[in-house]
Design a protein around this motif. Sequence first.
Motif, mmCIF file in Angstrom:
data_model
loop_
_atom_site.group_PDB
_atom_site.id
_atom_site.type_symbol
_atom_site.label_atom_id
_atom_site.label_comp_id
_atom_site.label_asym_id
_atom_site.label_seq_id
_atom_site.Cartn_x
_atom_site.Cartn_y
_atom_site.Cartn_z
ATOM 1 N N ALA A 251 0.404 -1.248 -0.096
ATOM 2 C CA ALA A 251 0.163 -0.226 -0.268
ATOM 3 C C ALA A 251 1.086 1.185 0.038
ATOM 4 C CB ALA A 251 -1.276 -0.259 1.341
ATOM 5 N N ILE A 252 0.484 2.034 -1.342
ATOM 6 C CA ILE A 252 1.030 3.143 -1.028
ATOM 7 C C ILE A 252 0.327 4.218 -0.058
ATOM 8 C CG2 ILE A 252 2.645 5.536 -2.944
ATOM 9 C CD1 ILE A 252 4.071 2.080 -2.263
ATOM 10 N N ARG A 253 0.915 5.214 0.558
ATOM 11 C CA ARG A 253 0.230 6.151 1.877
ATOM 12 C C ARG A 253 1.378 7.722 1.233
ATOM 13 N NH1 ARG A 253 -2.675 3.150 -0.240
ATOM 14 N NH2 ARG A 253 -4.749 1.893 1.221
ATOM 15 N N ALA A 254 0.627 8.903 1.509
ATOM 16 C CA ALA A 254 1.068 10.076 1.815
ATOM 17 C C ALA A 254 1.604 9.739 3.657
ATOM 18 C CB ALA A 254 -0.117 11.264 1.789
ATOM 19 N N ILE A 255 2.213 11.046 3.939
ATOM 20 C CA ILE A 255 2.844 11.163 4.592
ATOM 21 C C ILE A 255 3.024 12.129 5.308
ATOM 22 C CG2 ILE A 255 4.619 9.149 4.429
ATOM 23 C CD1 ILE A 255 6.937 11.094 4.471
ATOM 24 N N ASP A 256 2.673 13.171 6.507
ATOM 25 C CA ASP A 256 2.244 14.076 7.270
ATOM 26 C C ASP A 256 3.560 15.265 7.174
ATOM 27 O OD1 ASP A 256 3.750 12.711 9.507
ATOM 28 O OD2 ASP A 256 2.282 13.276 10.530
ATOM 29 N N GLN A 257 4.568 14.797 6.544
ATOM 30 C CA GLN A 257 5.407 15.374 6.673
ATOM 31 C C GLN A 257 5.891 15.817 4.559
ATOM 32 O OE1 GLN A 257 8.955 14.525 8.858
ATOM 33 N NE2 GLN A 257 8.035 14.019 10.767
ATOM 34 N N ASP A 258 6.337 17.385 5.120
ATOM 35 C CA ASP A 258 6.882 17.480 3.445
ATOM 36 C C ASP A 258 8.107 16.985 2.752
ATOM 37 O OD1 ASP A 258 7.208 18.265 0.732
ATOM 38 O OD2 ASP A 258 7.021 20.661 1.611
ATOM 39 N N ILE A 259 8.720 15.753 2.627
ATOM 40 C CA ILE A 259 9.829 15.207 2.358
ATOM 41 C C ILE A 259 9.697 15.694 0.801
ATOM 42 C CG2 ILE A 259 11.792 13.954 2.156
ATOM 43 C CD1 ILE A 259 10.439 13.148 5.151
ATOM 44 N N PRO A 260 9.776 16.698 -0.234
ATOM 45 C CA PRO A 260 10.033 16.761 -1.785
ATOM 46 C C PRO A 260 11.288 15.788 -1.846
ATOM 47 C CG PRO A 260 11.305 18.487 -0.592
ATOM 48 C CD PRO A 260 10.968 18.009 0.617
ATOM 49 N N PHE A 261 10.876 15.197 -3.364
ATOM 50 C CA PHE A 261 11.951 14.549 -4.120
ATOM 51 C C PHE A 261 11.799 15.607 -5.580
ATOM 52 C CE2 PHE A 261 12.118 11.222 -7.760
ATOM 53 C CZ PHE A 261 13.636 11.018 -7.278
ATOM 54 N N PHE A 262 13.356 15.518 -5.598
ATOM 55 C CA PHE A 262 13.083 16.576 -6.742
ATOM 56 C C PHE A 262 13.793 15.894 -7.898
ATOM 57 C CE2 PHE A 262 13.816 19.901 -3.668
ATOM 58 C CZ PHE A 262 12.502 20.427 -3.604
ATOM 59 N N PHE A 263 13.637 16.185 -9.039
ATOM 60 C CA PHE A 263 14.238 15.186 -10.485
ATOM 61 C C PHE A 263 14.041 16.206 -11.759
ATOM 62 C CE2 PHE A 263 9.575 13.436 -10.269
ATOM 63 C CZ PHE A 263 9.694 13.960 -11.977
ATOM 64 N N GLY A 264 14.545 15.445 -12.619
ATOM 65 C CA GLY A 264 14.572 16.552 -14.132
ATOM 66 C C GLY A 264 15.750 16.120 -15.112
ATOM 67 N N VAL A 265 14.874 16.919 -16.212
ATOM 68 C CA VAL A 265 15.340 15.827 -17.675
ATOM 69 C C VAL A 265 16.820 17.518 -17.567
ATOM 70 C CG1 VAL A 265 15.323 16.366 -19.686
ATOM 71 C CG2 VAL A 265 13.474 15.284 -18.493
ATOM 72 N N VAL A 266 17.908 16.774 -18.483
ATOM 73 C CA VAL A 266 18.284 16.893 -18.857
ATOM 74 C C VAL A 266 19.100 16.801 -20.292
ATOM 75 C CG1 VAL A 266 20.378 17.813 -16.616
ATOM 76 C CG2 VAL A 266 21.007 15.358 -17.521
ATOM 77 N N THR A 267 19.924 17.470 -20.988
ATOM 78 C CA THR A 267 20.258 16.701 -22.314
ATOM 79 C C THR A 267 21.951 17.794 -22.632
ATOM 80 O OG1 THR A 267 19.615 18.839 -23.789
ATOM 81 C CG2 THR A 267 18.578 16.660 -23.368
#
Length: 321
Positions: A251-267
């Motif tokens: 089961a995947i659930r939200a949590i009550d703390q904001d722990i951000p994940f950052f990702f992106g695209v590069v060329t």
Amino acid sequence: MELRQLEAFAAVMSSGSITAAGRLLGRSQPSITRSIQELEAEIGYALFLRSGPRVTPTEQGFLLYDDVAHALSSLRHIQTRAHDIAQGKQQPLRLAATSALAAGLLPQAIARAEASHGVRAMQVRSVSPEQVLHAVLTGSAQLGLTSLPLEHRGLDVHWIGQAACVVALPETDPLARHSTVPVAALAGRRFITLANPYRLRGRLDHALSQAAPGLIETNSSVNALAAVRGGLGVAILEPVSALGLPVQGVAIRAIDQDIPFFFGVVTPQSTPIAPAVAAMAEVLAETAAMLLPGFVRHEASAHAGLLHSIHGKDDFSTDPL
């Protein structure tokens, strides 16, 4: 070094024996043995320890194998590309991504790119975040998809995505009844977590301070999800693989703390971006927005500020690699 020697070495490493390597390459056992002996004589050290018909790679053999395998893969790519040029076929779009992004985001994005932009031929490599950047810098990948930090001399950052981390629990866990799980309620549980201290792991340390003894570390979110399914603990993970690659029994659930994940695209900066690459970069952002609740798209110029928000310092922005 000759190609037949390197092929013989790689075949023995992969198959585990001279006989099996001969079958793989369609060569006789004496031919394989002779190629290995010639290669060892040229480089000056043993690649295998012999014990009758069995061979065991030496430490030097293991160290050399990765480079040989990469070189042979590059050669096969050249051969395939030469054939495609002769046949007038479209050049494959070469992508490199971390395992989480390759499993959780890329398949859906590729399906959308095929439907909307007619992008068909693709080559996808799943590697570490650092190797994604290296693949783009060296030209072996036209587009890279990885987590922050992204800035590097020689790379163009197209966009940066942000989404909140989630918790993975066994479906039978009482906390799975909640839509949002308090992190405090995980105190005393055994955590399965990611090992790289320079990526997401640093933002999980507070939660991990509440963990029970017996922490399990892994280099892959997919491994962490499998461990949760096996009842080995709970995991706070980046949301891409957790939501994009559902695992039965988890089961995947939200949590009550904001722990951000950052990702992106590069060329690569040095190469004009092809229309198919530009289209894929945009489709990846669109797919992430559909997949991830609360997804936020940042411009590349936000990179330094986002790193500062994560680490409380701007070392990365003042001295990019």
